[in-house]
Design a protein around this motif. Structure first.
Motif, PDB file in Angstrom:
ATOM      1  N   VAL A 298      -9.937  25.540 -80.758  1.00 16.56           N
ATOM      2  CA  VAL A 298     -10.776  24.348 -80.670  1.00 16.56           C
ATOM      3  C   VAL A 298      -9.897  23.095 -80.577  1.00 16.56           C
ATOM      4  O   VAL A 298      -9.102  22.820 -81.480  1.00 16.56           O
ATOM      5  CB  VAL A 298     -11.709  24.228 -81.893  1.00 16.56           C
ATOM      6  N   ILE A 299     -10.053  22.350 -79.492  1.00 14.96           N
ATOM      7  CA  ILE A 299      -9.322  21.091 -79.326  1.00 14.96           C
ATOM      8  C   ILE A 299     -10.136  19.981 -79.987  1.00 14.96           C
ATOM      9  O   ILE A 299     -11.325  19.832 -79.710  1.00 14.96           O
ATOM     10  CB  ILE A 299      -9.091  20.781 -77.840  1.00 14.96           C
ATOM     11  N   PRO A 300      -9.543  19.186 -80.865  1.00 15.92           N
ATOM     12  CA  PRO A 300     -10.295  18.175 -81.629  1.00 15.92           C
ATOM     13  C   PRO A 300     -10.804  17.044 -80.743  1.00 15.92           C
ATOM     14  O   PRO A 300     -10.241  16.758 -79.685  1.00 15.92           O
ATOM     15  CB  PRO A 300      -9.276  17.683 -82.660  1.00 15.92           C
ATOM     16  N   PRO A 301     -11.865  16.358 -81.191  1.00 19.74           N
ATOM     17  CA  PRO A 301     -12.480  15.303 -80.377  1.00 19.74           C
ATOM     18  C   PRO A 301     -11.582  14.085 -80.184  1.00 19.74           C
ATOM     19  O   PRO A 301     -11.770  13.325 -79.234  1.00 19.74           O
ATOM     20  CB  PRO A 301     -13.740  14.943 -81.171  1.00 19.74           C
ATOM     21  N   GLU A 302     -10.598  13.879 -81.067  1.00 19.08           N
ATOM     22  CA  GLU A 302      -9.710  12.725 -80.937  1.00 19.08           C
ATOM     23  C   GLU A 302      -8.987  12.722 -79.591  1.00 19.08           C
ATOM     24  O   GLU A 302      -8.674  11.673 -79.034  1.00 19.08           O
ATOM     25  CB  GLU A 302      -8.680  12.718 -82.073  1.00 19.08           C
ATOM     26  N   VAL A 303      -8.725  13.927 -79.076  1.00 19.70           N
ATOM     27  CA  VAL A 303      -8.043  14.030 -77.781  1.00 19.70           C
ATOM     28  C   VAL A 303      -8.924  13.446 -76.682  1.00 19.70           C
ATOM     29  O   VAL A 303      -8.446  12.714 -75.809  1.00 19.70           O
ATOM     30  CB  VAL A 303      -7.694  15.499 -77.465  1.00 19.70           C
ATOM     31  N   ALA A 304     -10.219  13.743 -76.739  1.00 22.48           N
ATOM     32  CA  ALA A 304     -11.142  13.204 -75.744  1.00 22.48           C
ATOM     33  C   ALA A 304     -11.242  11.690 -75.857  1.00 22.48           C
ATOM     34  O   ALA A 304     -11.276  10.972 -74.850  1.00 22.48           O
ATOM     35  CB  ALA A 304     -12.522  13.845 -75.907  1.00 22.48           C
ATOM     36  N   GLY A 348       0.418  14.869 -76.937  1.00 20.35           N
ATOM     37  CA  GLY A 348       0.313  16.095 -77.722  1.00 20.35           C
ATOM     38  C   GLY A 348      -0.043  17.349 -76.948  1.00 20.35           C
ATOM     39  O   GLY A 348      -0.290  18.396 -77.554  1.00 20.35           O
ATOM     40  N   TYR A 349      -0.032  17.279 -75.617  1.00 27.61           N
ATOM     41  CA  TYR A 349      -0.426  18.456 -74.839  1.00 27.61           C
ATOM     42  C   TYR A 349       0.543  19.620 -75.057  1.00 27.61           C
ATOM     43  O   TYR A 349       0.127  20.780 -75.215  1.00 27.61           O
ATOM     44  CB  TYR A 349      -0.503  18.110 -73.353  1.00 27.61           C
ATOM     45  N   TYR A 350       1.820  19.309 -75.047  1.00 27.74           N
ATOM     46  CA  TYR A 350       2.803  20.374 -75.225  1.00 27.74           C
ATOM     47  C   TYR A 350       2.767  20.908 -76.658  1.00 27.74           C
ATOM     48  O   TYR A 350       2.907  22.119 -76.885  1.00 27.74           O
ATOM     49  CB  TYR A 350       4.213  19.859 -74.891  1.00 27.74           C
ATOM     50  N   ALA A 351       2.547  20.035 -77.627  1.00 29.34           N
ATOM     51  CA  ALA A 351       2.471  20.465 -79.029  1.00 29.34           C
ATOM     52  C   ALA A 351       1.307  21.420 -79.240  1.00 29.34           C
ATOM     53  O   ALA A 351       1.439  22.443 -79.929  1.00 29.34           O
ATOM     54  CB  ALA A 351       2.327  19.244 -79.945  1.00 29.34           C
ATOM     55  N   ARG A 352       0.152  21.103 -78.643  1.00 29.40           N
ATOM     56  CA  ARG A 352      -1.004  21.983 -78.786  1.00 29.40           C
ATOM     57  C   ARG A 352      -0.801  23.294 -78.030  1.00 29.40           C
ATOM     58  O   ARG A 352      -1.264  24.354 -78.465  1.00 29.40           O
ATOM     59  CB  ARG A 352      -2.274  21.266 -78.316  1.00 29.40           C
ATOM     60  N   TYR A 353      -0.118  23.232 -76.898  1.00 30.30           N
ATOM     61  CA  TYR A 353       0.201  24.437 -76.138  1.00 30.30           C
ATOM     62  C   TYR A 353       1.071  25.374 -76.979  1.00 30.30           C
ATOM     63  O   TYR A 353       0.791  26.571 -77.089  1.00 30.30           O
ATOM     64  CB  TYR A 353       0.909  24.043 -74.845  1.00 30.30           C
ATOM     65  N   LEU A 354       2.108  24.847 -77.608  1.00 34.20           N
ATOM     66  CA  LEU A 354       2.975  25.666 -78.448  1.00 34.20           C
ATOM     67  C   LEU A 354       2.220  26.197 -79.667  1.00 34.20           C
ATOM     68  O   LEU A 354       2.388  27.356 -80.064  1.00 34.20           O
ATOM     69  CB  LEU A 354       4.190  24.857 -78.902  1.00 34.20           C
TER      70      LEU A 354
END
Length: 371
Positions: A298-304, A348-354
């Motif tokens: 689940v990707i958090p809403p803060e990213v959106a 944070g895209y790479y951090a979430r990917y890892l």
């Protein structure tokens, strides 16, 4: 209780082979022997046998489900017919040999047209061969052949213990049962489609795309314009898209989904009235109930919000999504991707990917972070 394959004619010919076993699951060793029997006979009856609580049932493959998978696996083989024996009402082995053999004979006879055909049973167990030779009808129409199990060194036991490690040995139809299903979700503009694609390609796995996006572009409608009939099509369309990846020849044990019915349900709770949501509930219940997910990222809403999305809607969507995940019993499968980026990875895209890779390794047991 015995049920025949209803979509094929009974086998004709003077020589009939019979391949039987638990087949939980069927692997390429089984297939090789079945095809050998098909080449040496006018037809083959493949019989899966079992009872409630057997080794297949213990991993979610009861005998009836194995029968369905086997019938599908051989649906284009006119000379191979599938049947099954449910042993619930006879003594379990080793006490039920006579009853089981009687039922085996009945099952074979109901699948062939020539009562005088010579029947050859194929088994990989020496003691089975000896036992059957004493229990089968005492006439020249029956014989038992011992298979060479050293040709393909694979066993159903090994597959059950480590399906992903033995993936190449599992029959393609049975693979869907063992595939690990990973769902990536989040509010619009969280980058879930990109993350789904990159995670899948990292592991050379198939992935589905977001069906609603394709549907809306084709229909040229905005989110706020979707009606009940649109959501019904989106729910089924996404389920079909996800199922197609599970059944894909590219399935290597991992499958990734870009959204599912729970995501659509979160959207309908945000956009539709309670009355309209109630009309969709049965469809949601049925679809979500069949998903059998192994992991939800689940990707958090803060990213959106950081990407310019409406903050109120993003947080409302996330709230609905977690409520639905909990309602349908997937809370223990869901993990929030909260790692934040640093330096050049400020988004944070790479951090979430890892983080996602490590979670998959931890939860699913697949090594994706080490070469």
């Amino acid at each position: 209780m015995v049920k025949a394959n209803l979509i094929k004619e009974n086998l004709a010919g003077d020589r009939i082979g019979v391949f039987f076993g638990t087949l939980a699951p069927m692997h390429i060793g089984h297939q090789a022997e079945i095809y050998k029997a098909a080449a040496l006979n006018d037809g083959v009856v493949v019989i899966t046998s079992g009872y409630t609580g057997d080794r297949g049932d213990q991993i979610g493959l009861p005998v009836e489900k194995r029968f369905r998978y086997l019938r599908e696996a051989f649906n284009d083989e006119k000379r191979i017919k599938v049947d099954y024996i449910n042993e619930d009402d006879i003594p379990q082995m080793p006490n039920g040999w006579q009853e089981w053999t009687n039922r085996l004979v009945e099952t074979i006879k109901r699948n062939i047209t020539n009562p005088n055909a010579h029947i050859t049973l194929y088994t990989g167990e020496e003691d089975y061969k000896e036992r059957l030779e004493t229990l089968l009808p005492d006439d020249e129409h029956w014989s038992v052949s011992l298979m060479d199990r050293t040709i393909l060194k694979v066993s159903a036991t090994a597959v059950r213990k480590d399906p992903l490690g033995n993936w190449d040995y599992i029959n393609r139809v049975f693979r869907r049962h063992f595939a690990k299903k990973i769902l990536v979700v989040g509010a619009p503009q969280t980058g879930k489609s990109t993350l789904t694609r990159r995670l899948a390609r990292t592991s050379n796995s198939p992935f589905s795309v977001e069906f609603s996006r394709t549907y809306q572009e084709k229909s040229n409608v905005f989110d706020s314009e979707l009606l009940l009939k649109d959501y019904s099509r989106i729910i089924q369309g996404q389920y079909d898209a996800n199922s197609a990846e599970i059944n894909s020849p590219a399935n290597n044990g991992l499958t990734f989904f870009d959204t599912d019915a729970m995501v659509t349900m979160a959207e309908t709770r945000a956009w539709l009235s309670d009355a309209d949501n109630q009309k969709l509930k049965a469809l949601f219940d049925n679809t979500i109930g069949e998903e059998e997910l192994d992991l939800i990222l689940v990707i958090p809403p803060e990213v959106a919000v950081d990407n310019g999305a409406d903050e109120d809607y993003s947080r409302l969507f996330d709230k609905h999504l977690w409520q639905i995940i909990k309602e349908y019993g997937f809370e223990d499968k869901a993990v929030a991707l909260k790692h934040e980026g640093q330096g050049v990875d400020h988004d944070g895209y790479y951090a979430r990917y890892l983080q996602a890779l490590h979670i998959i390794e931890e939860r699913v047991g697949v090594n994706l972070t080490k070469v």
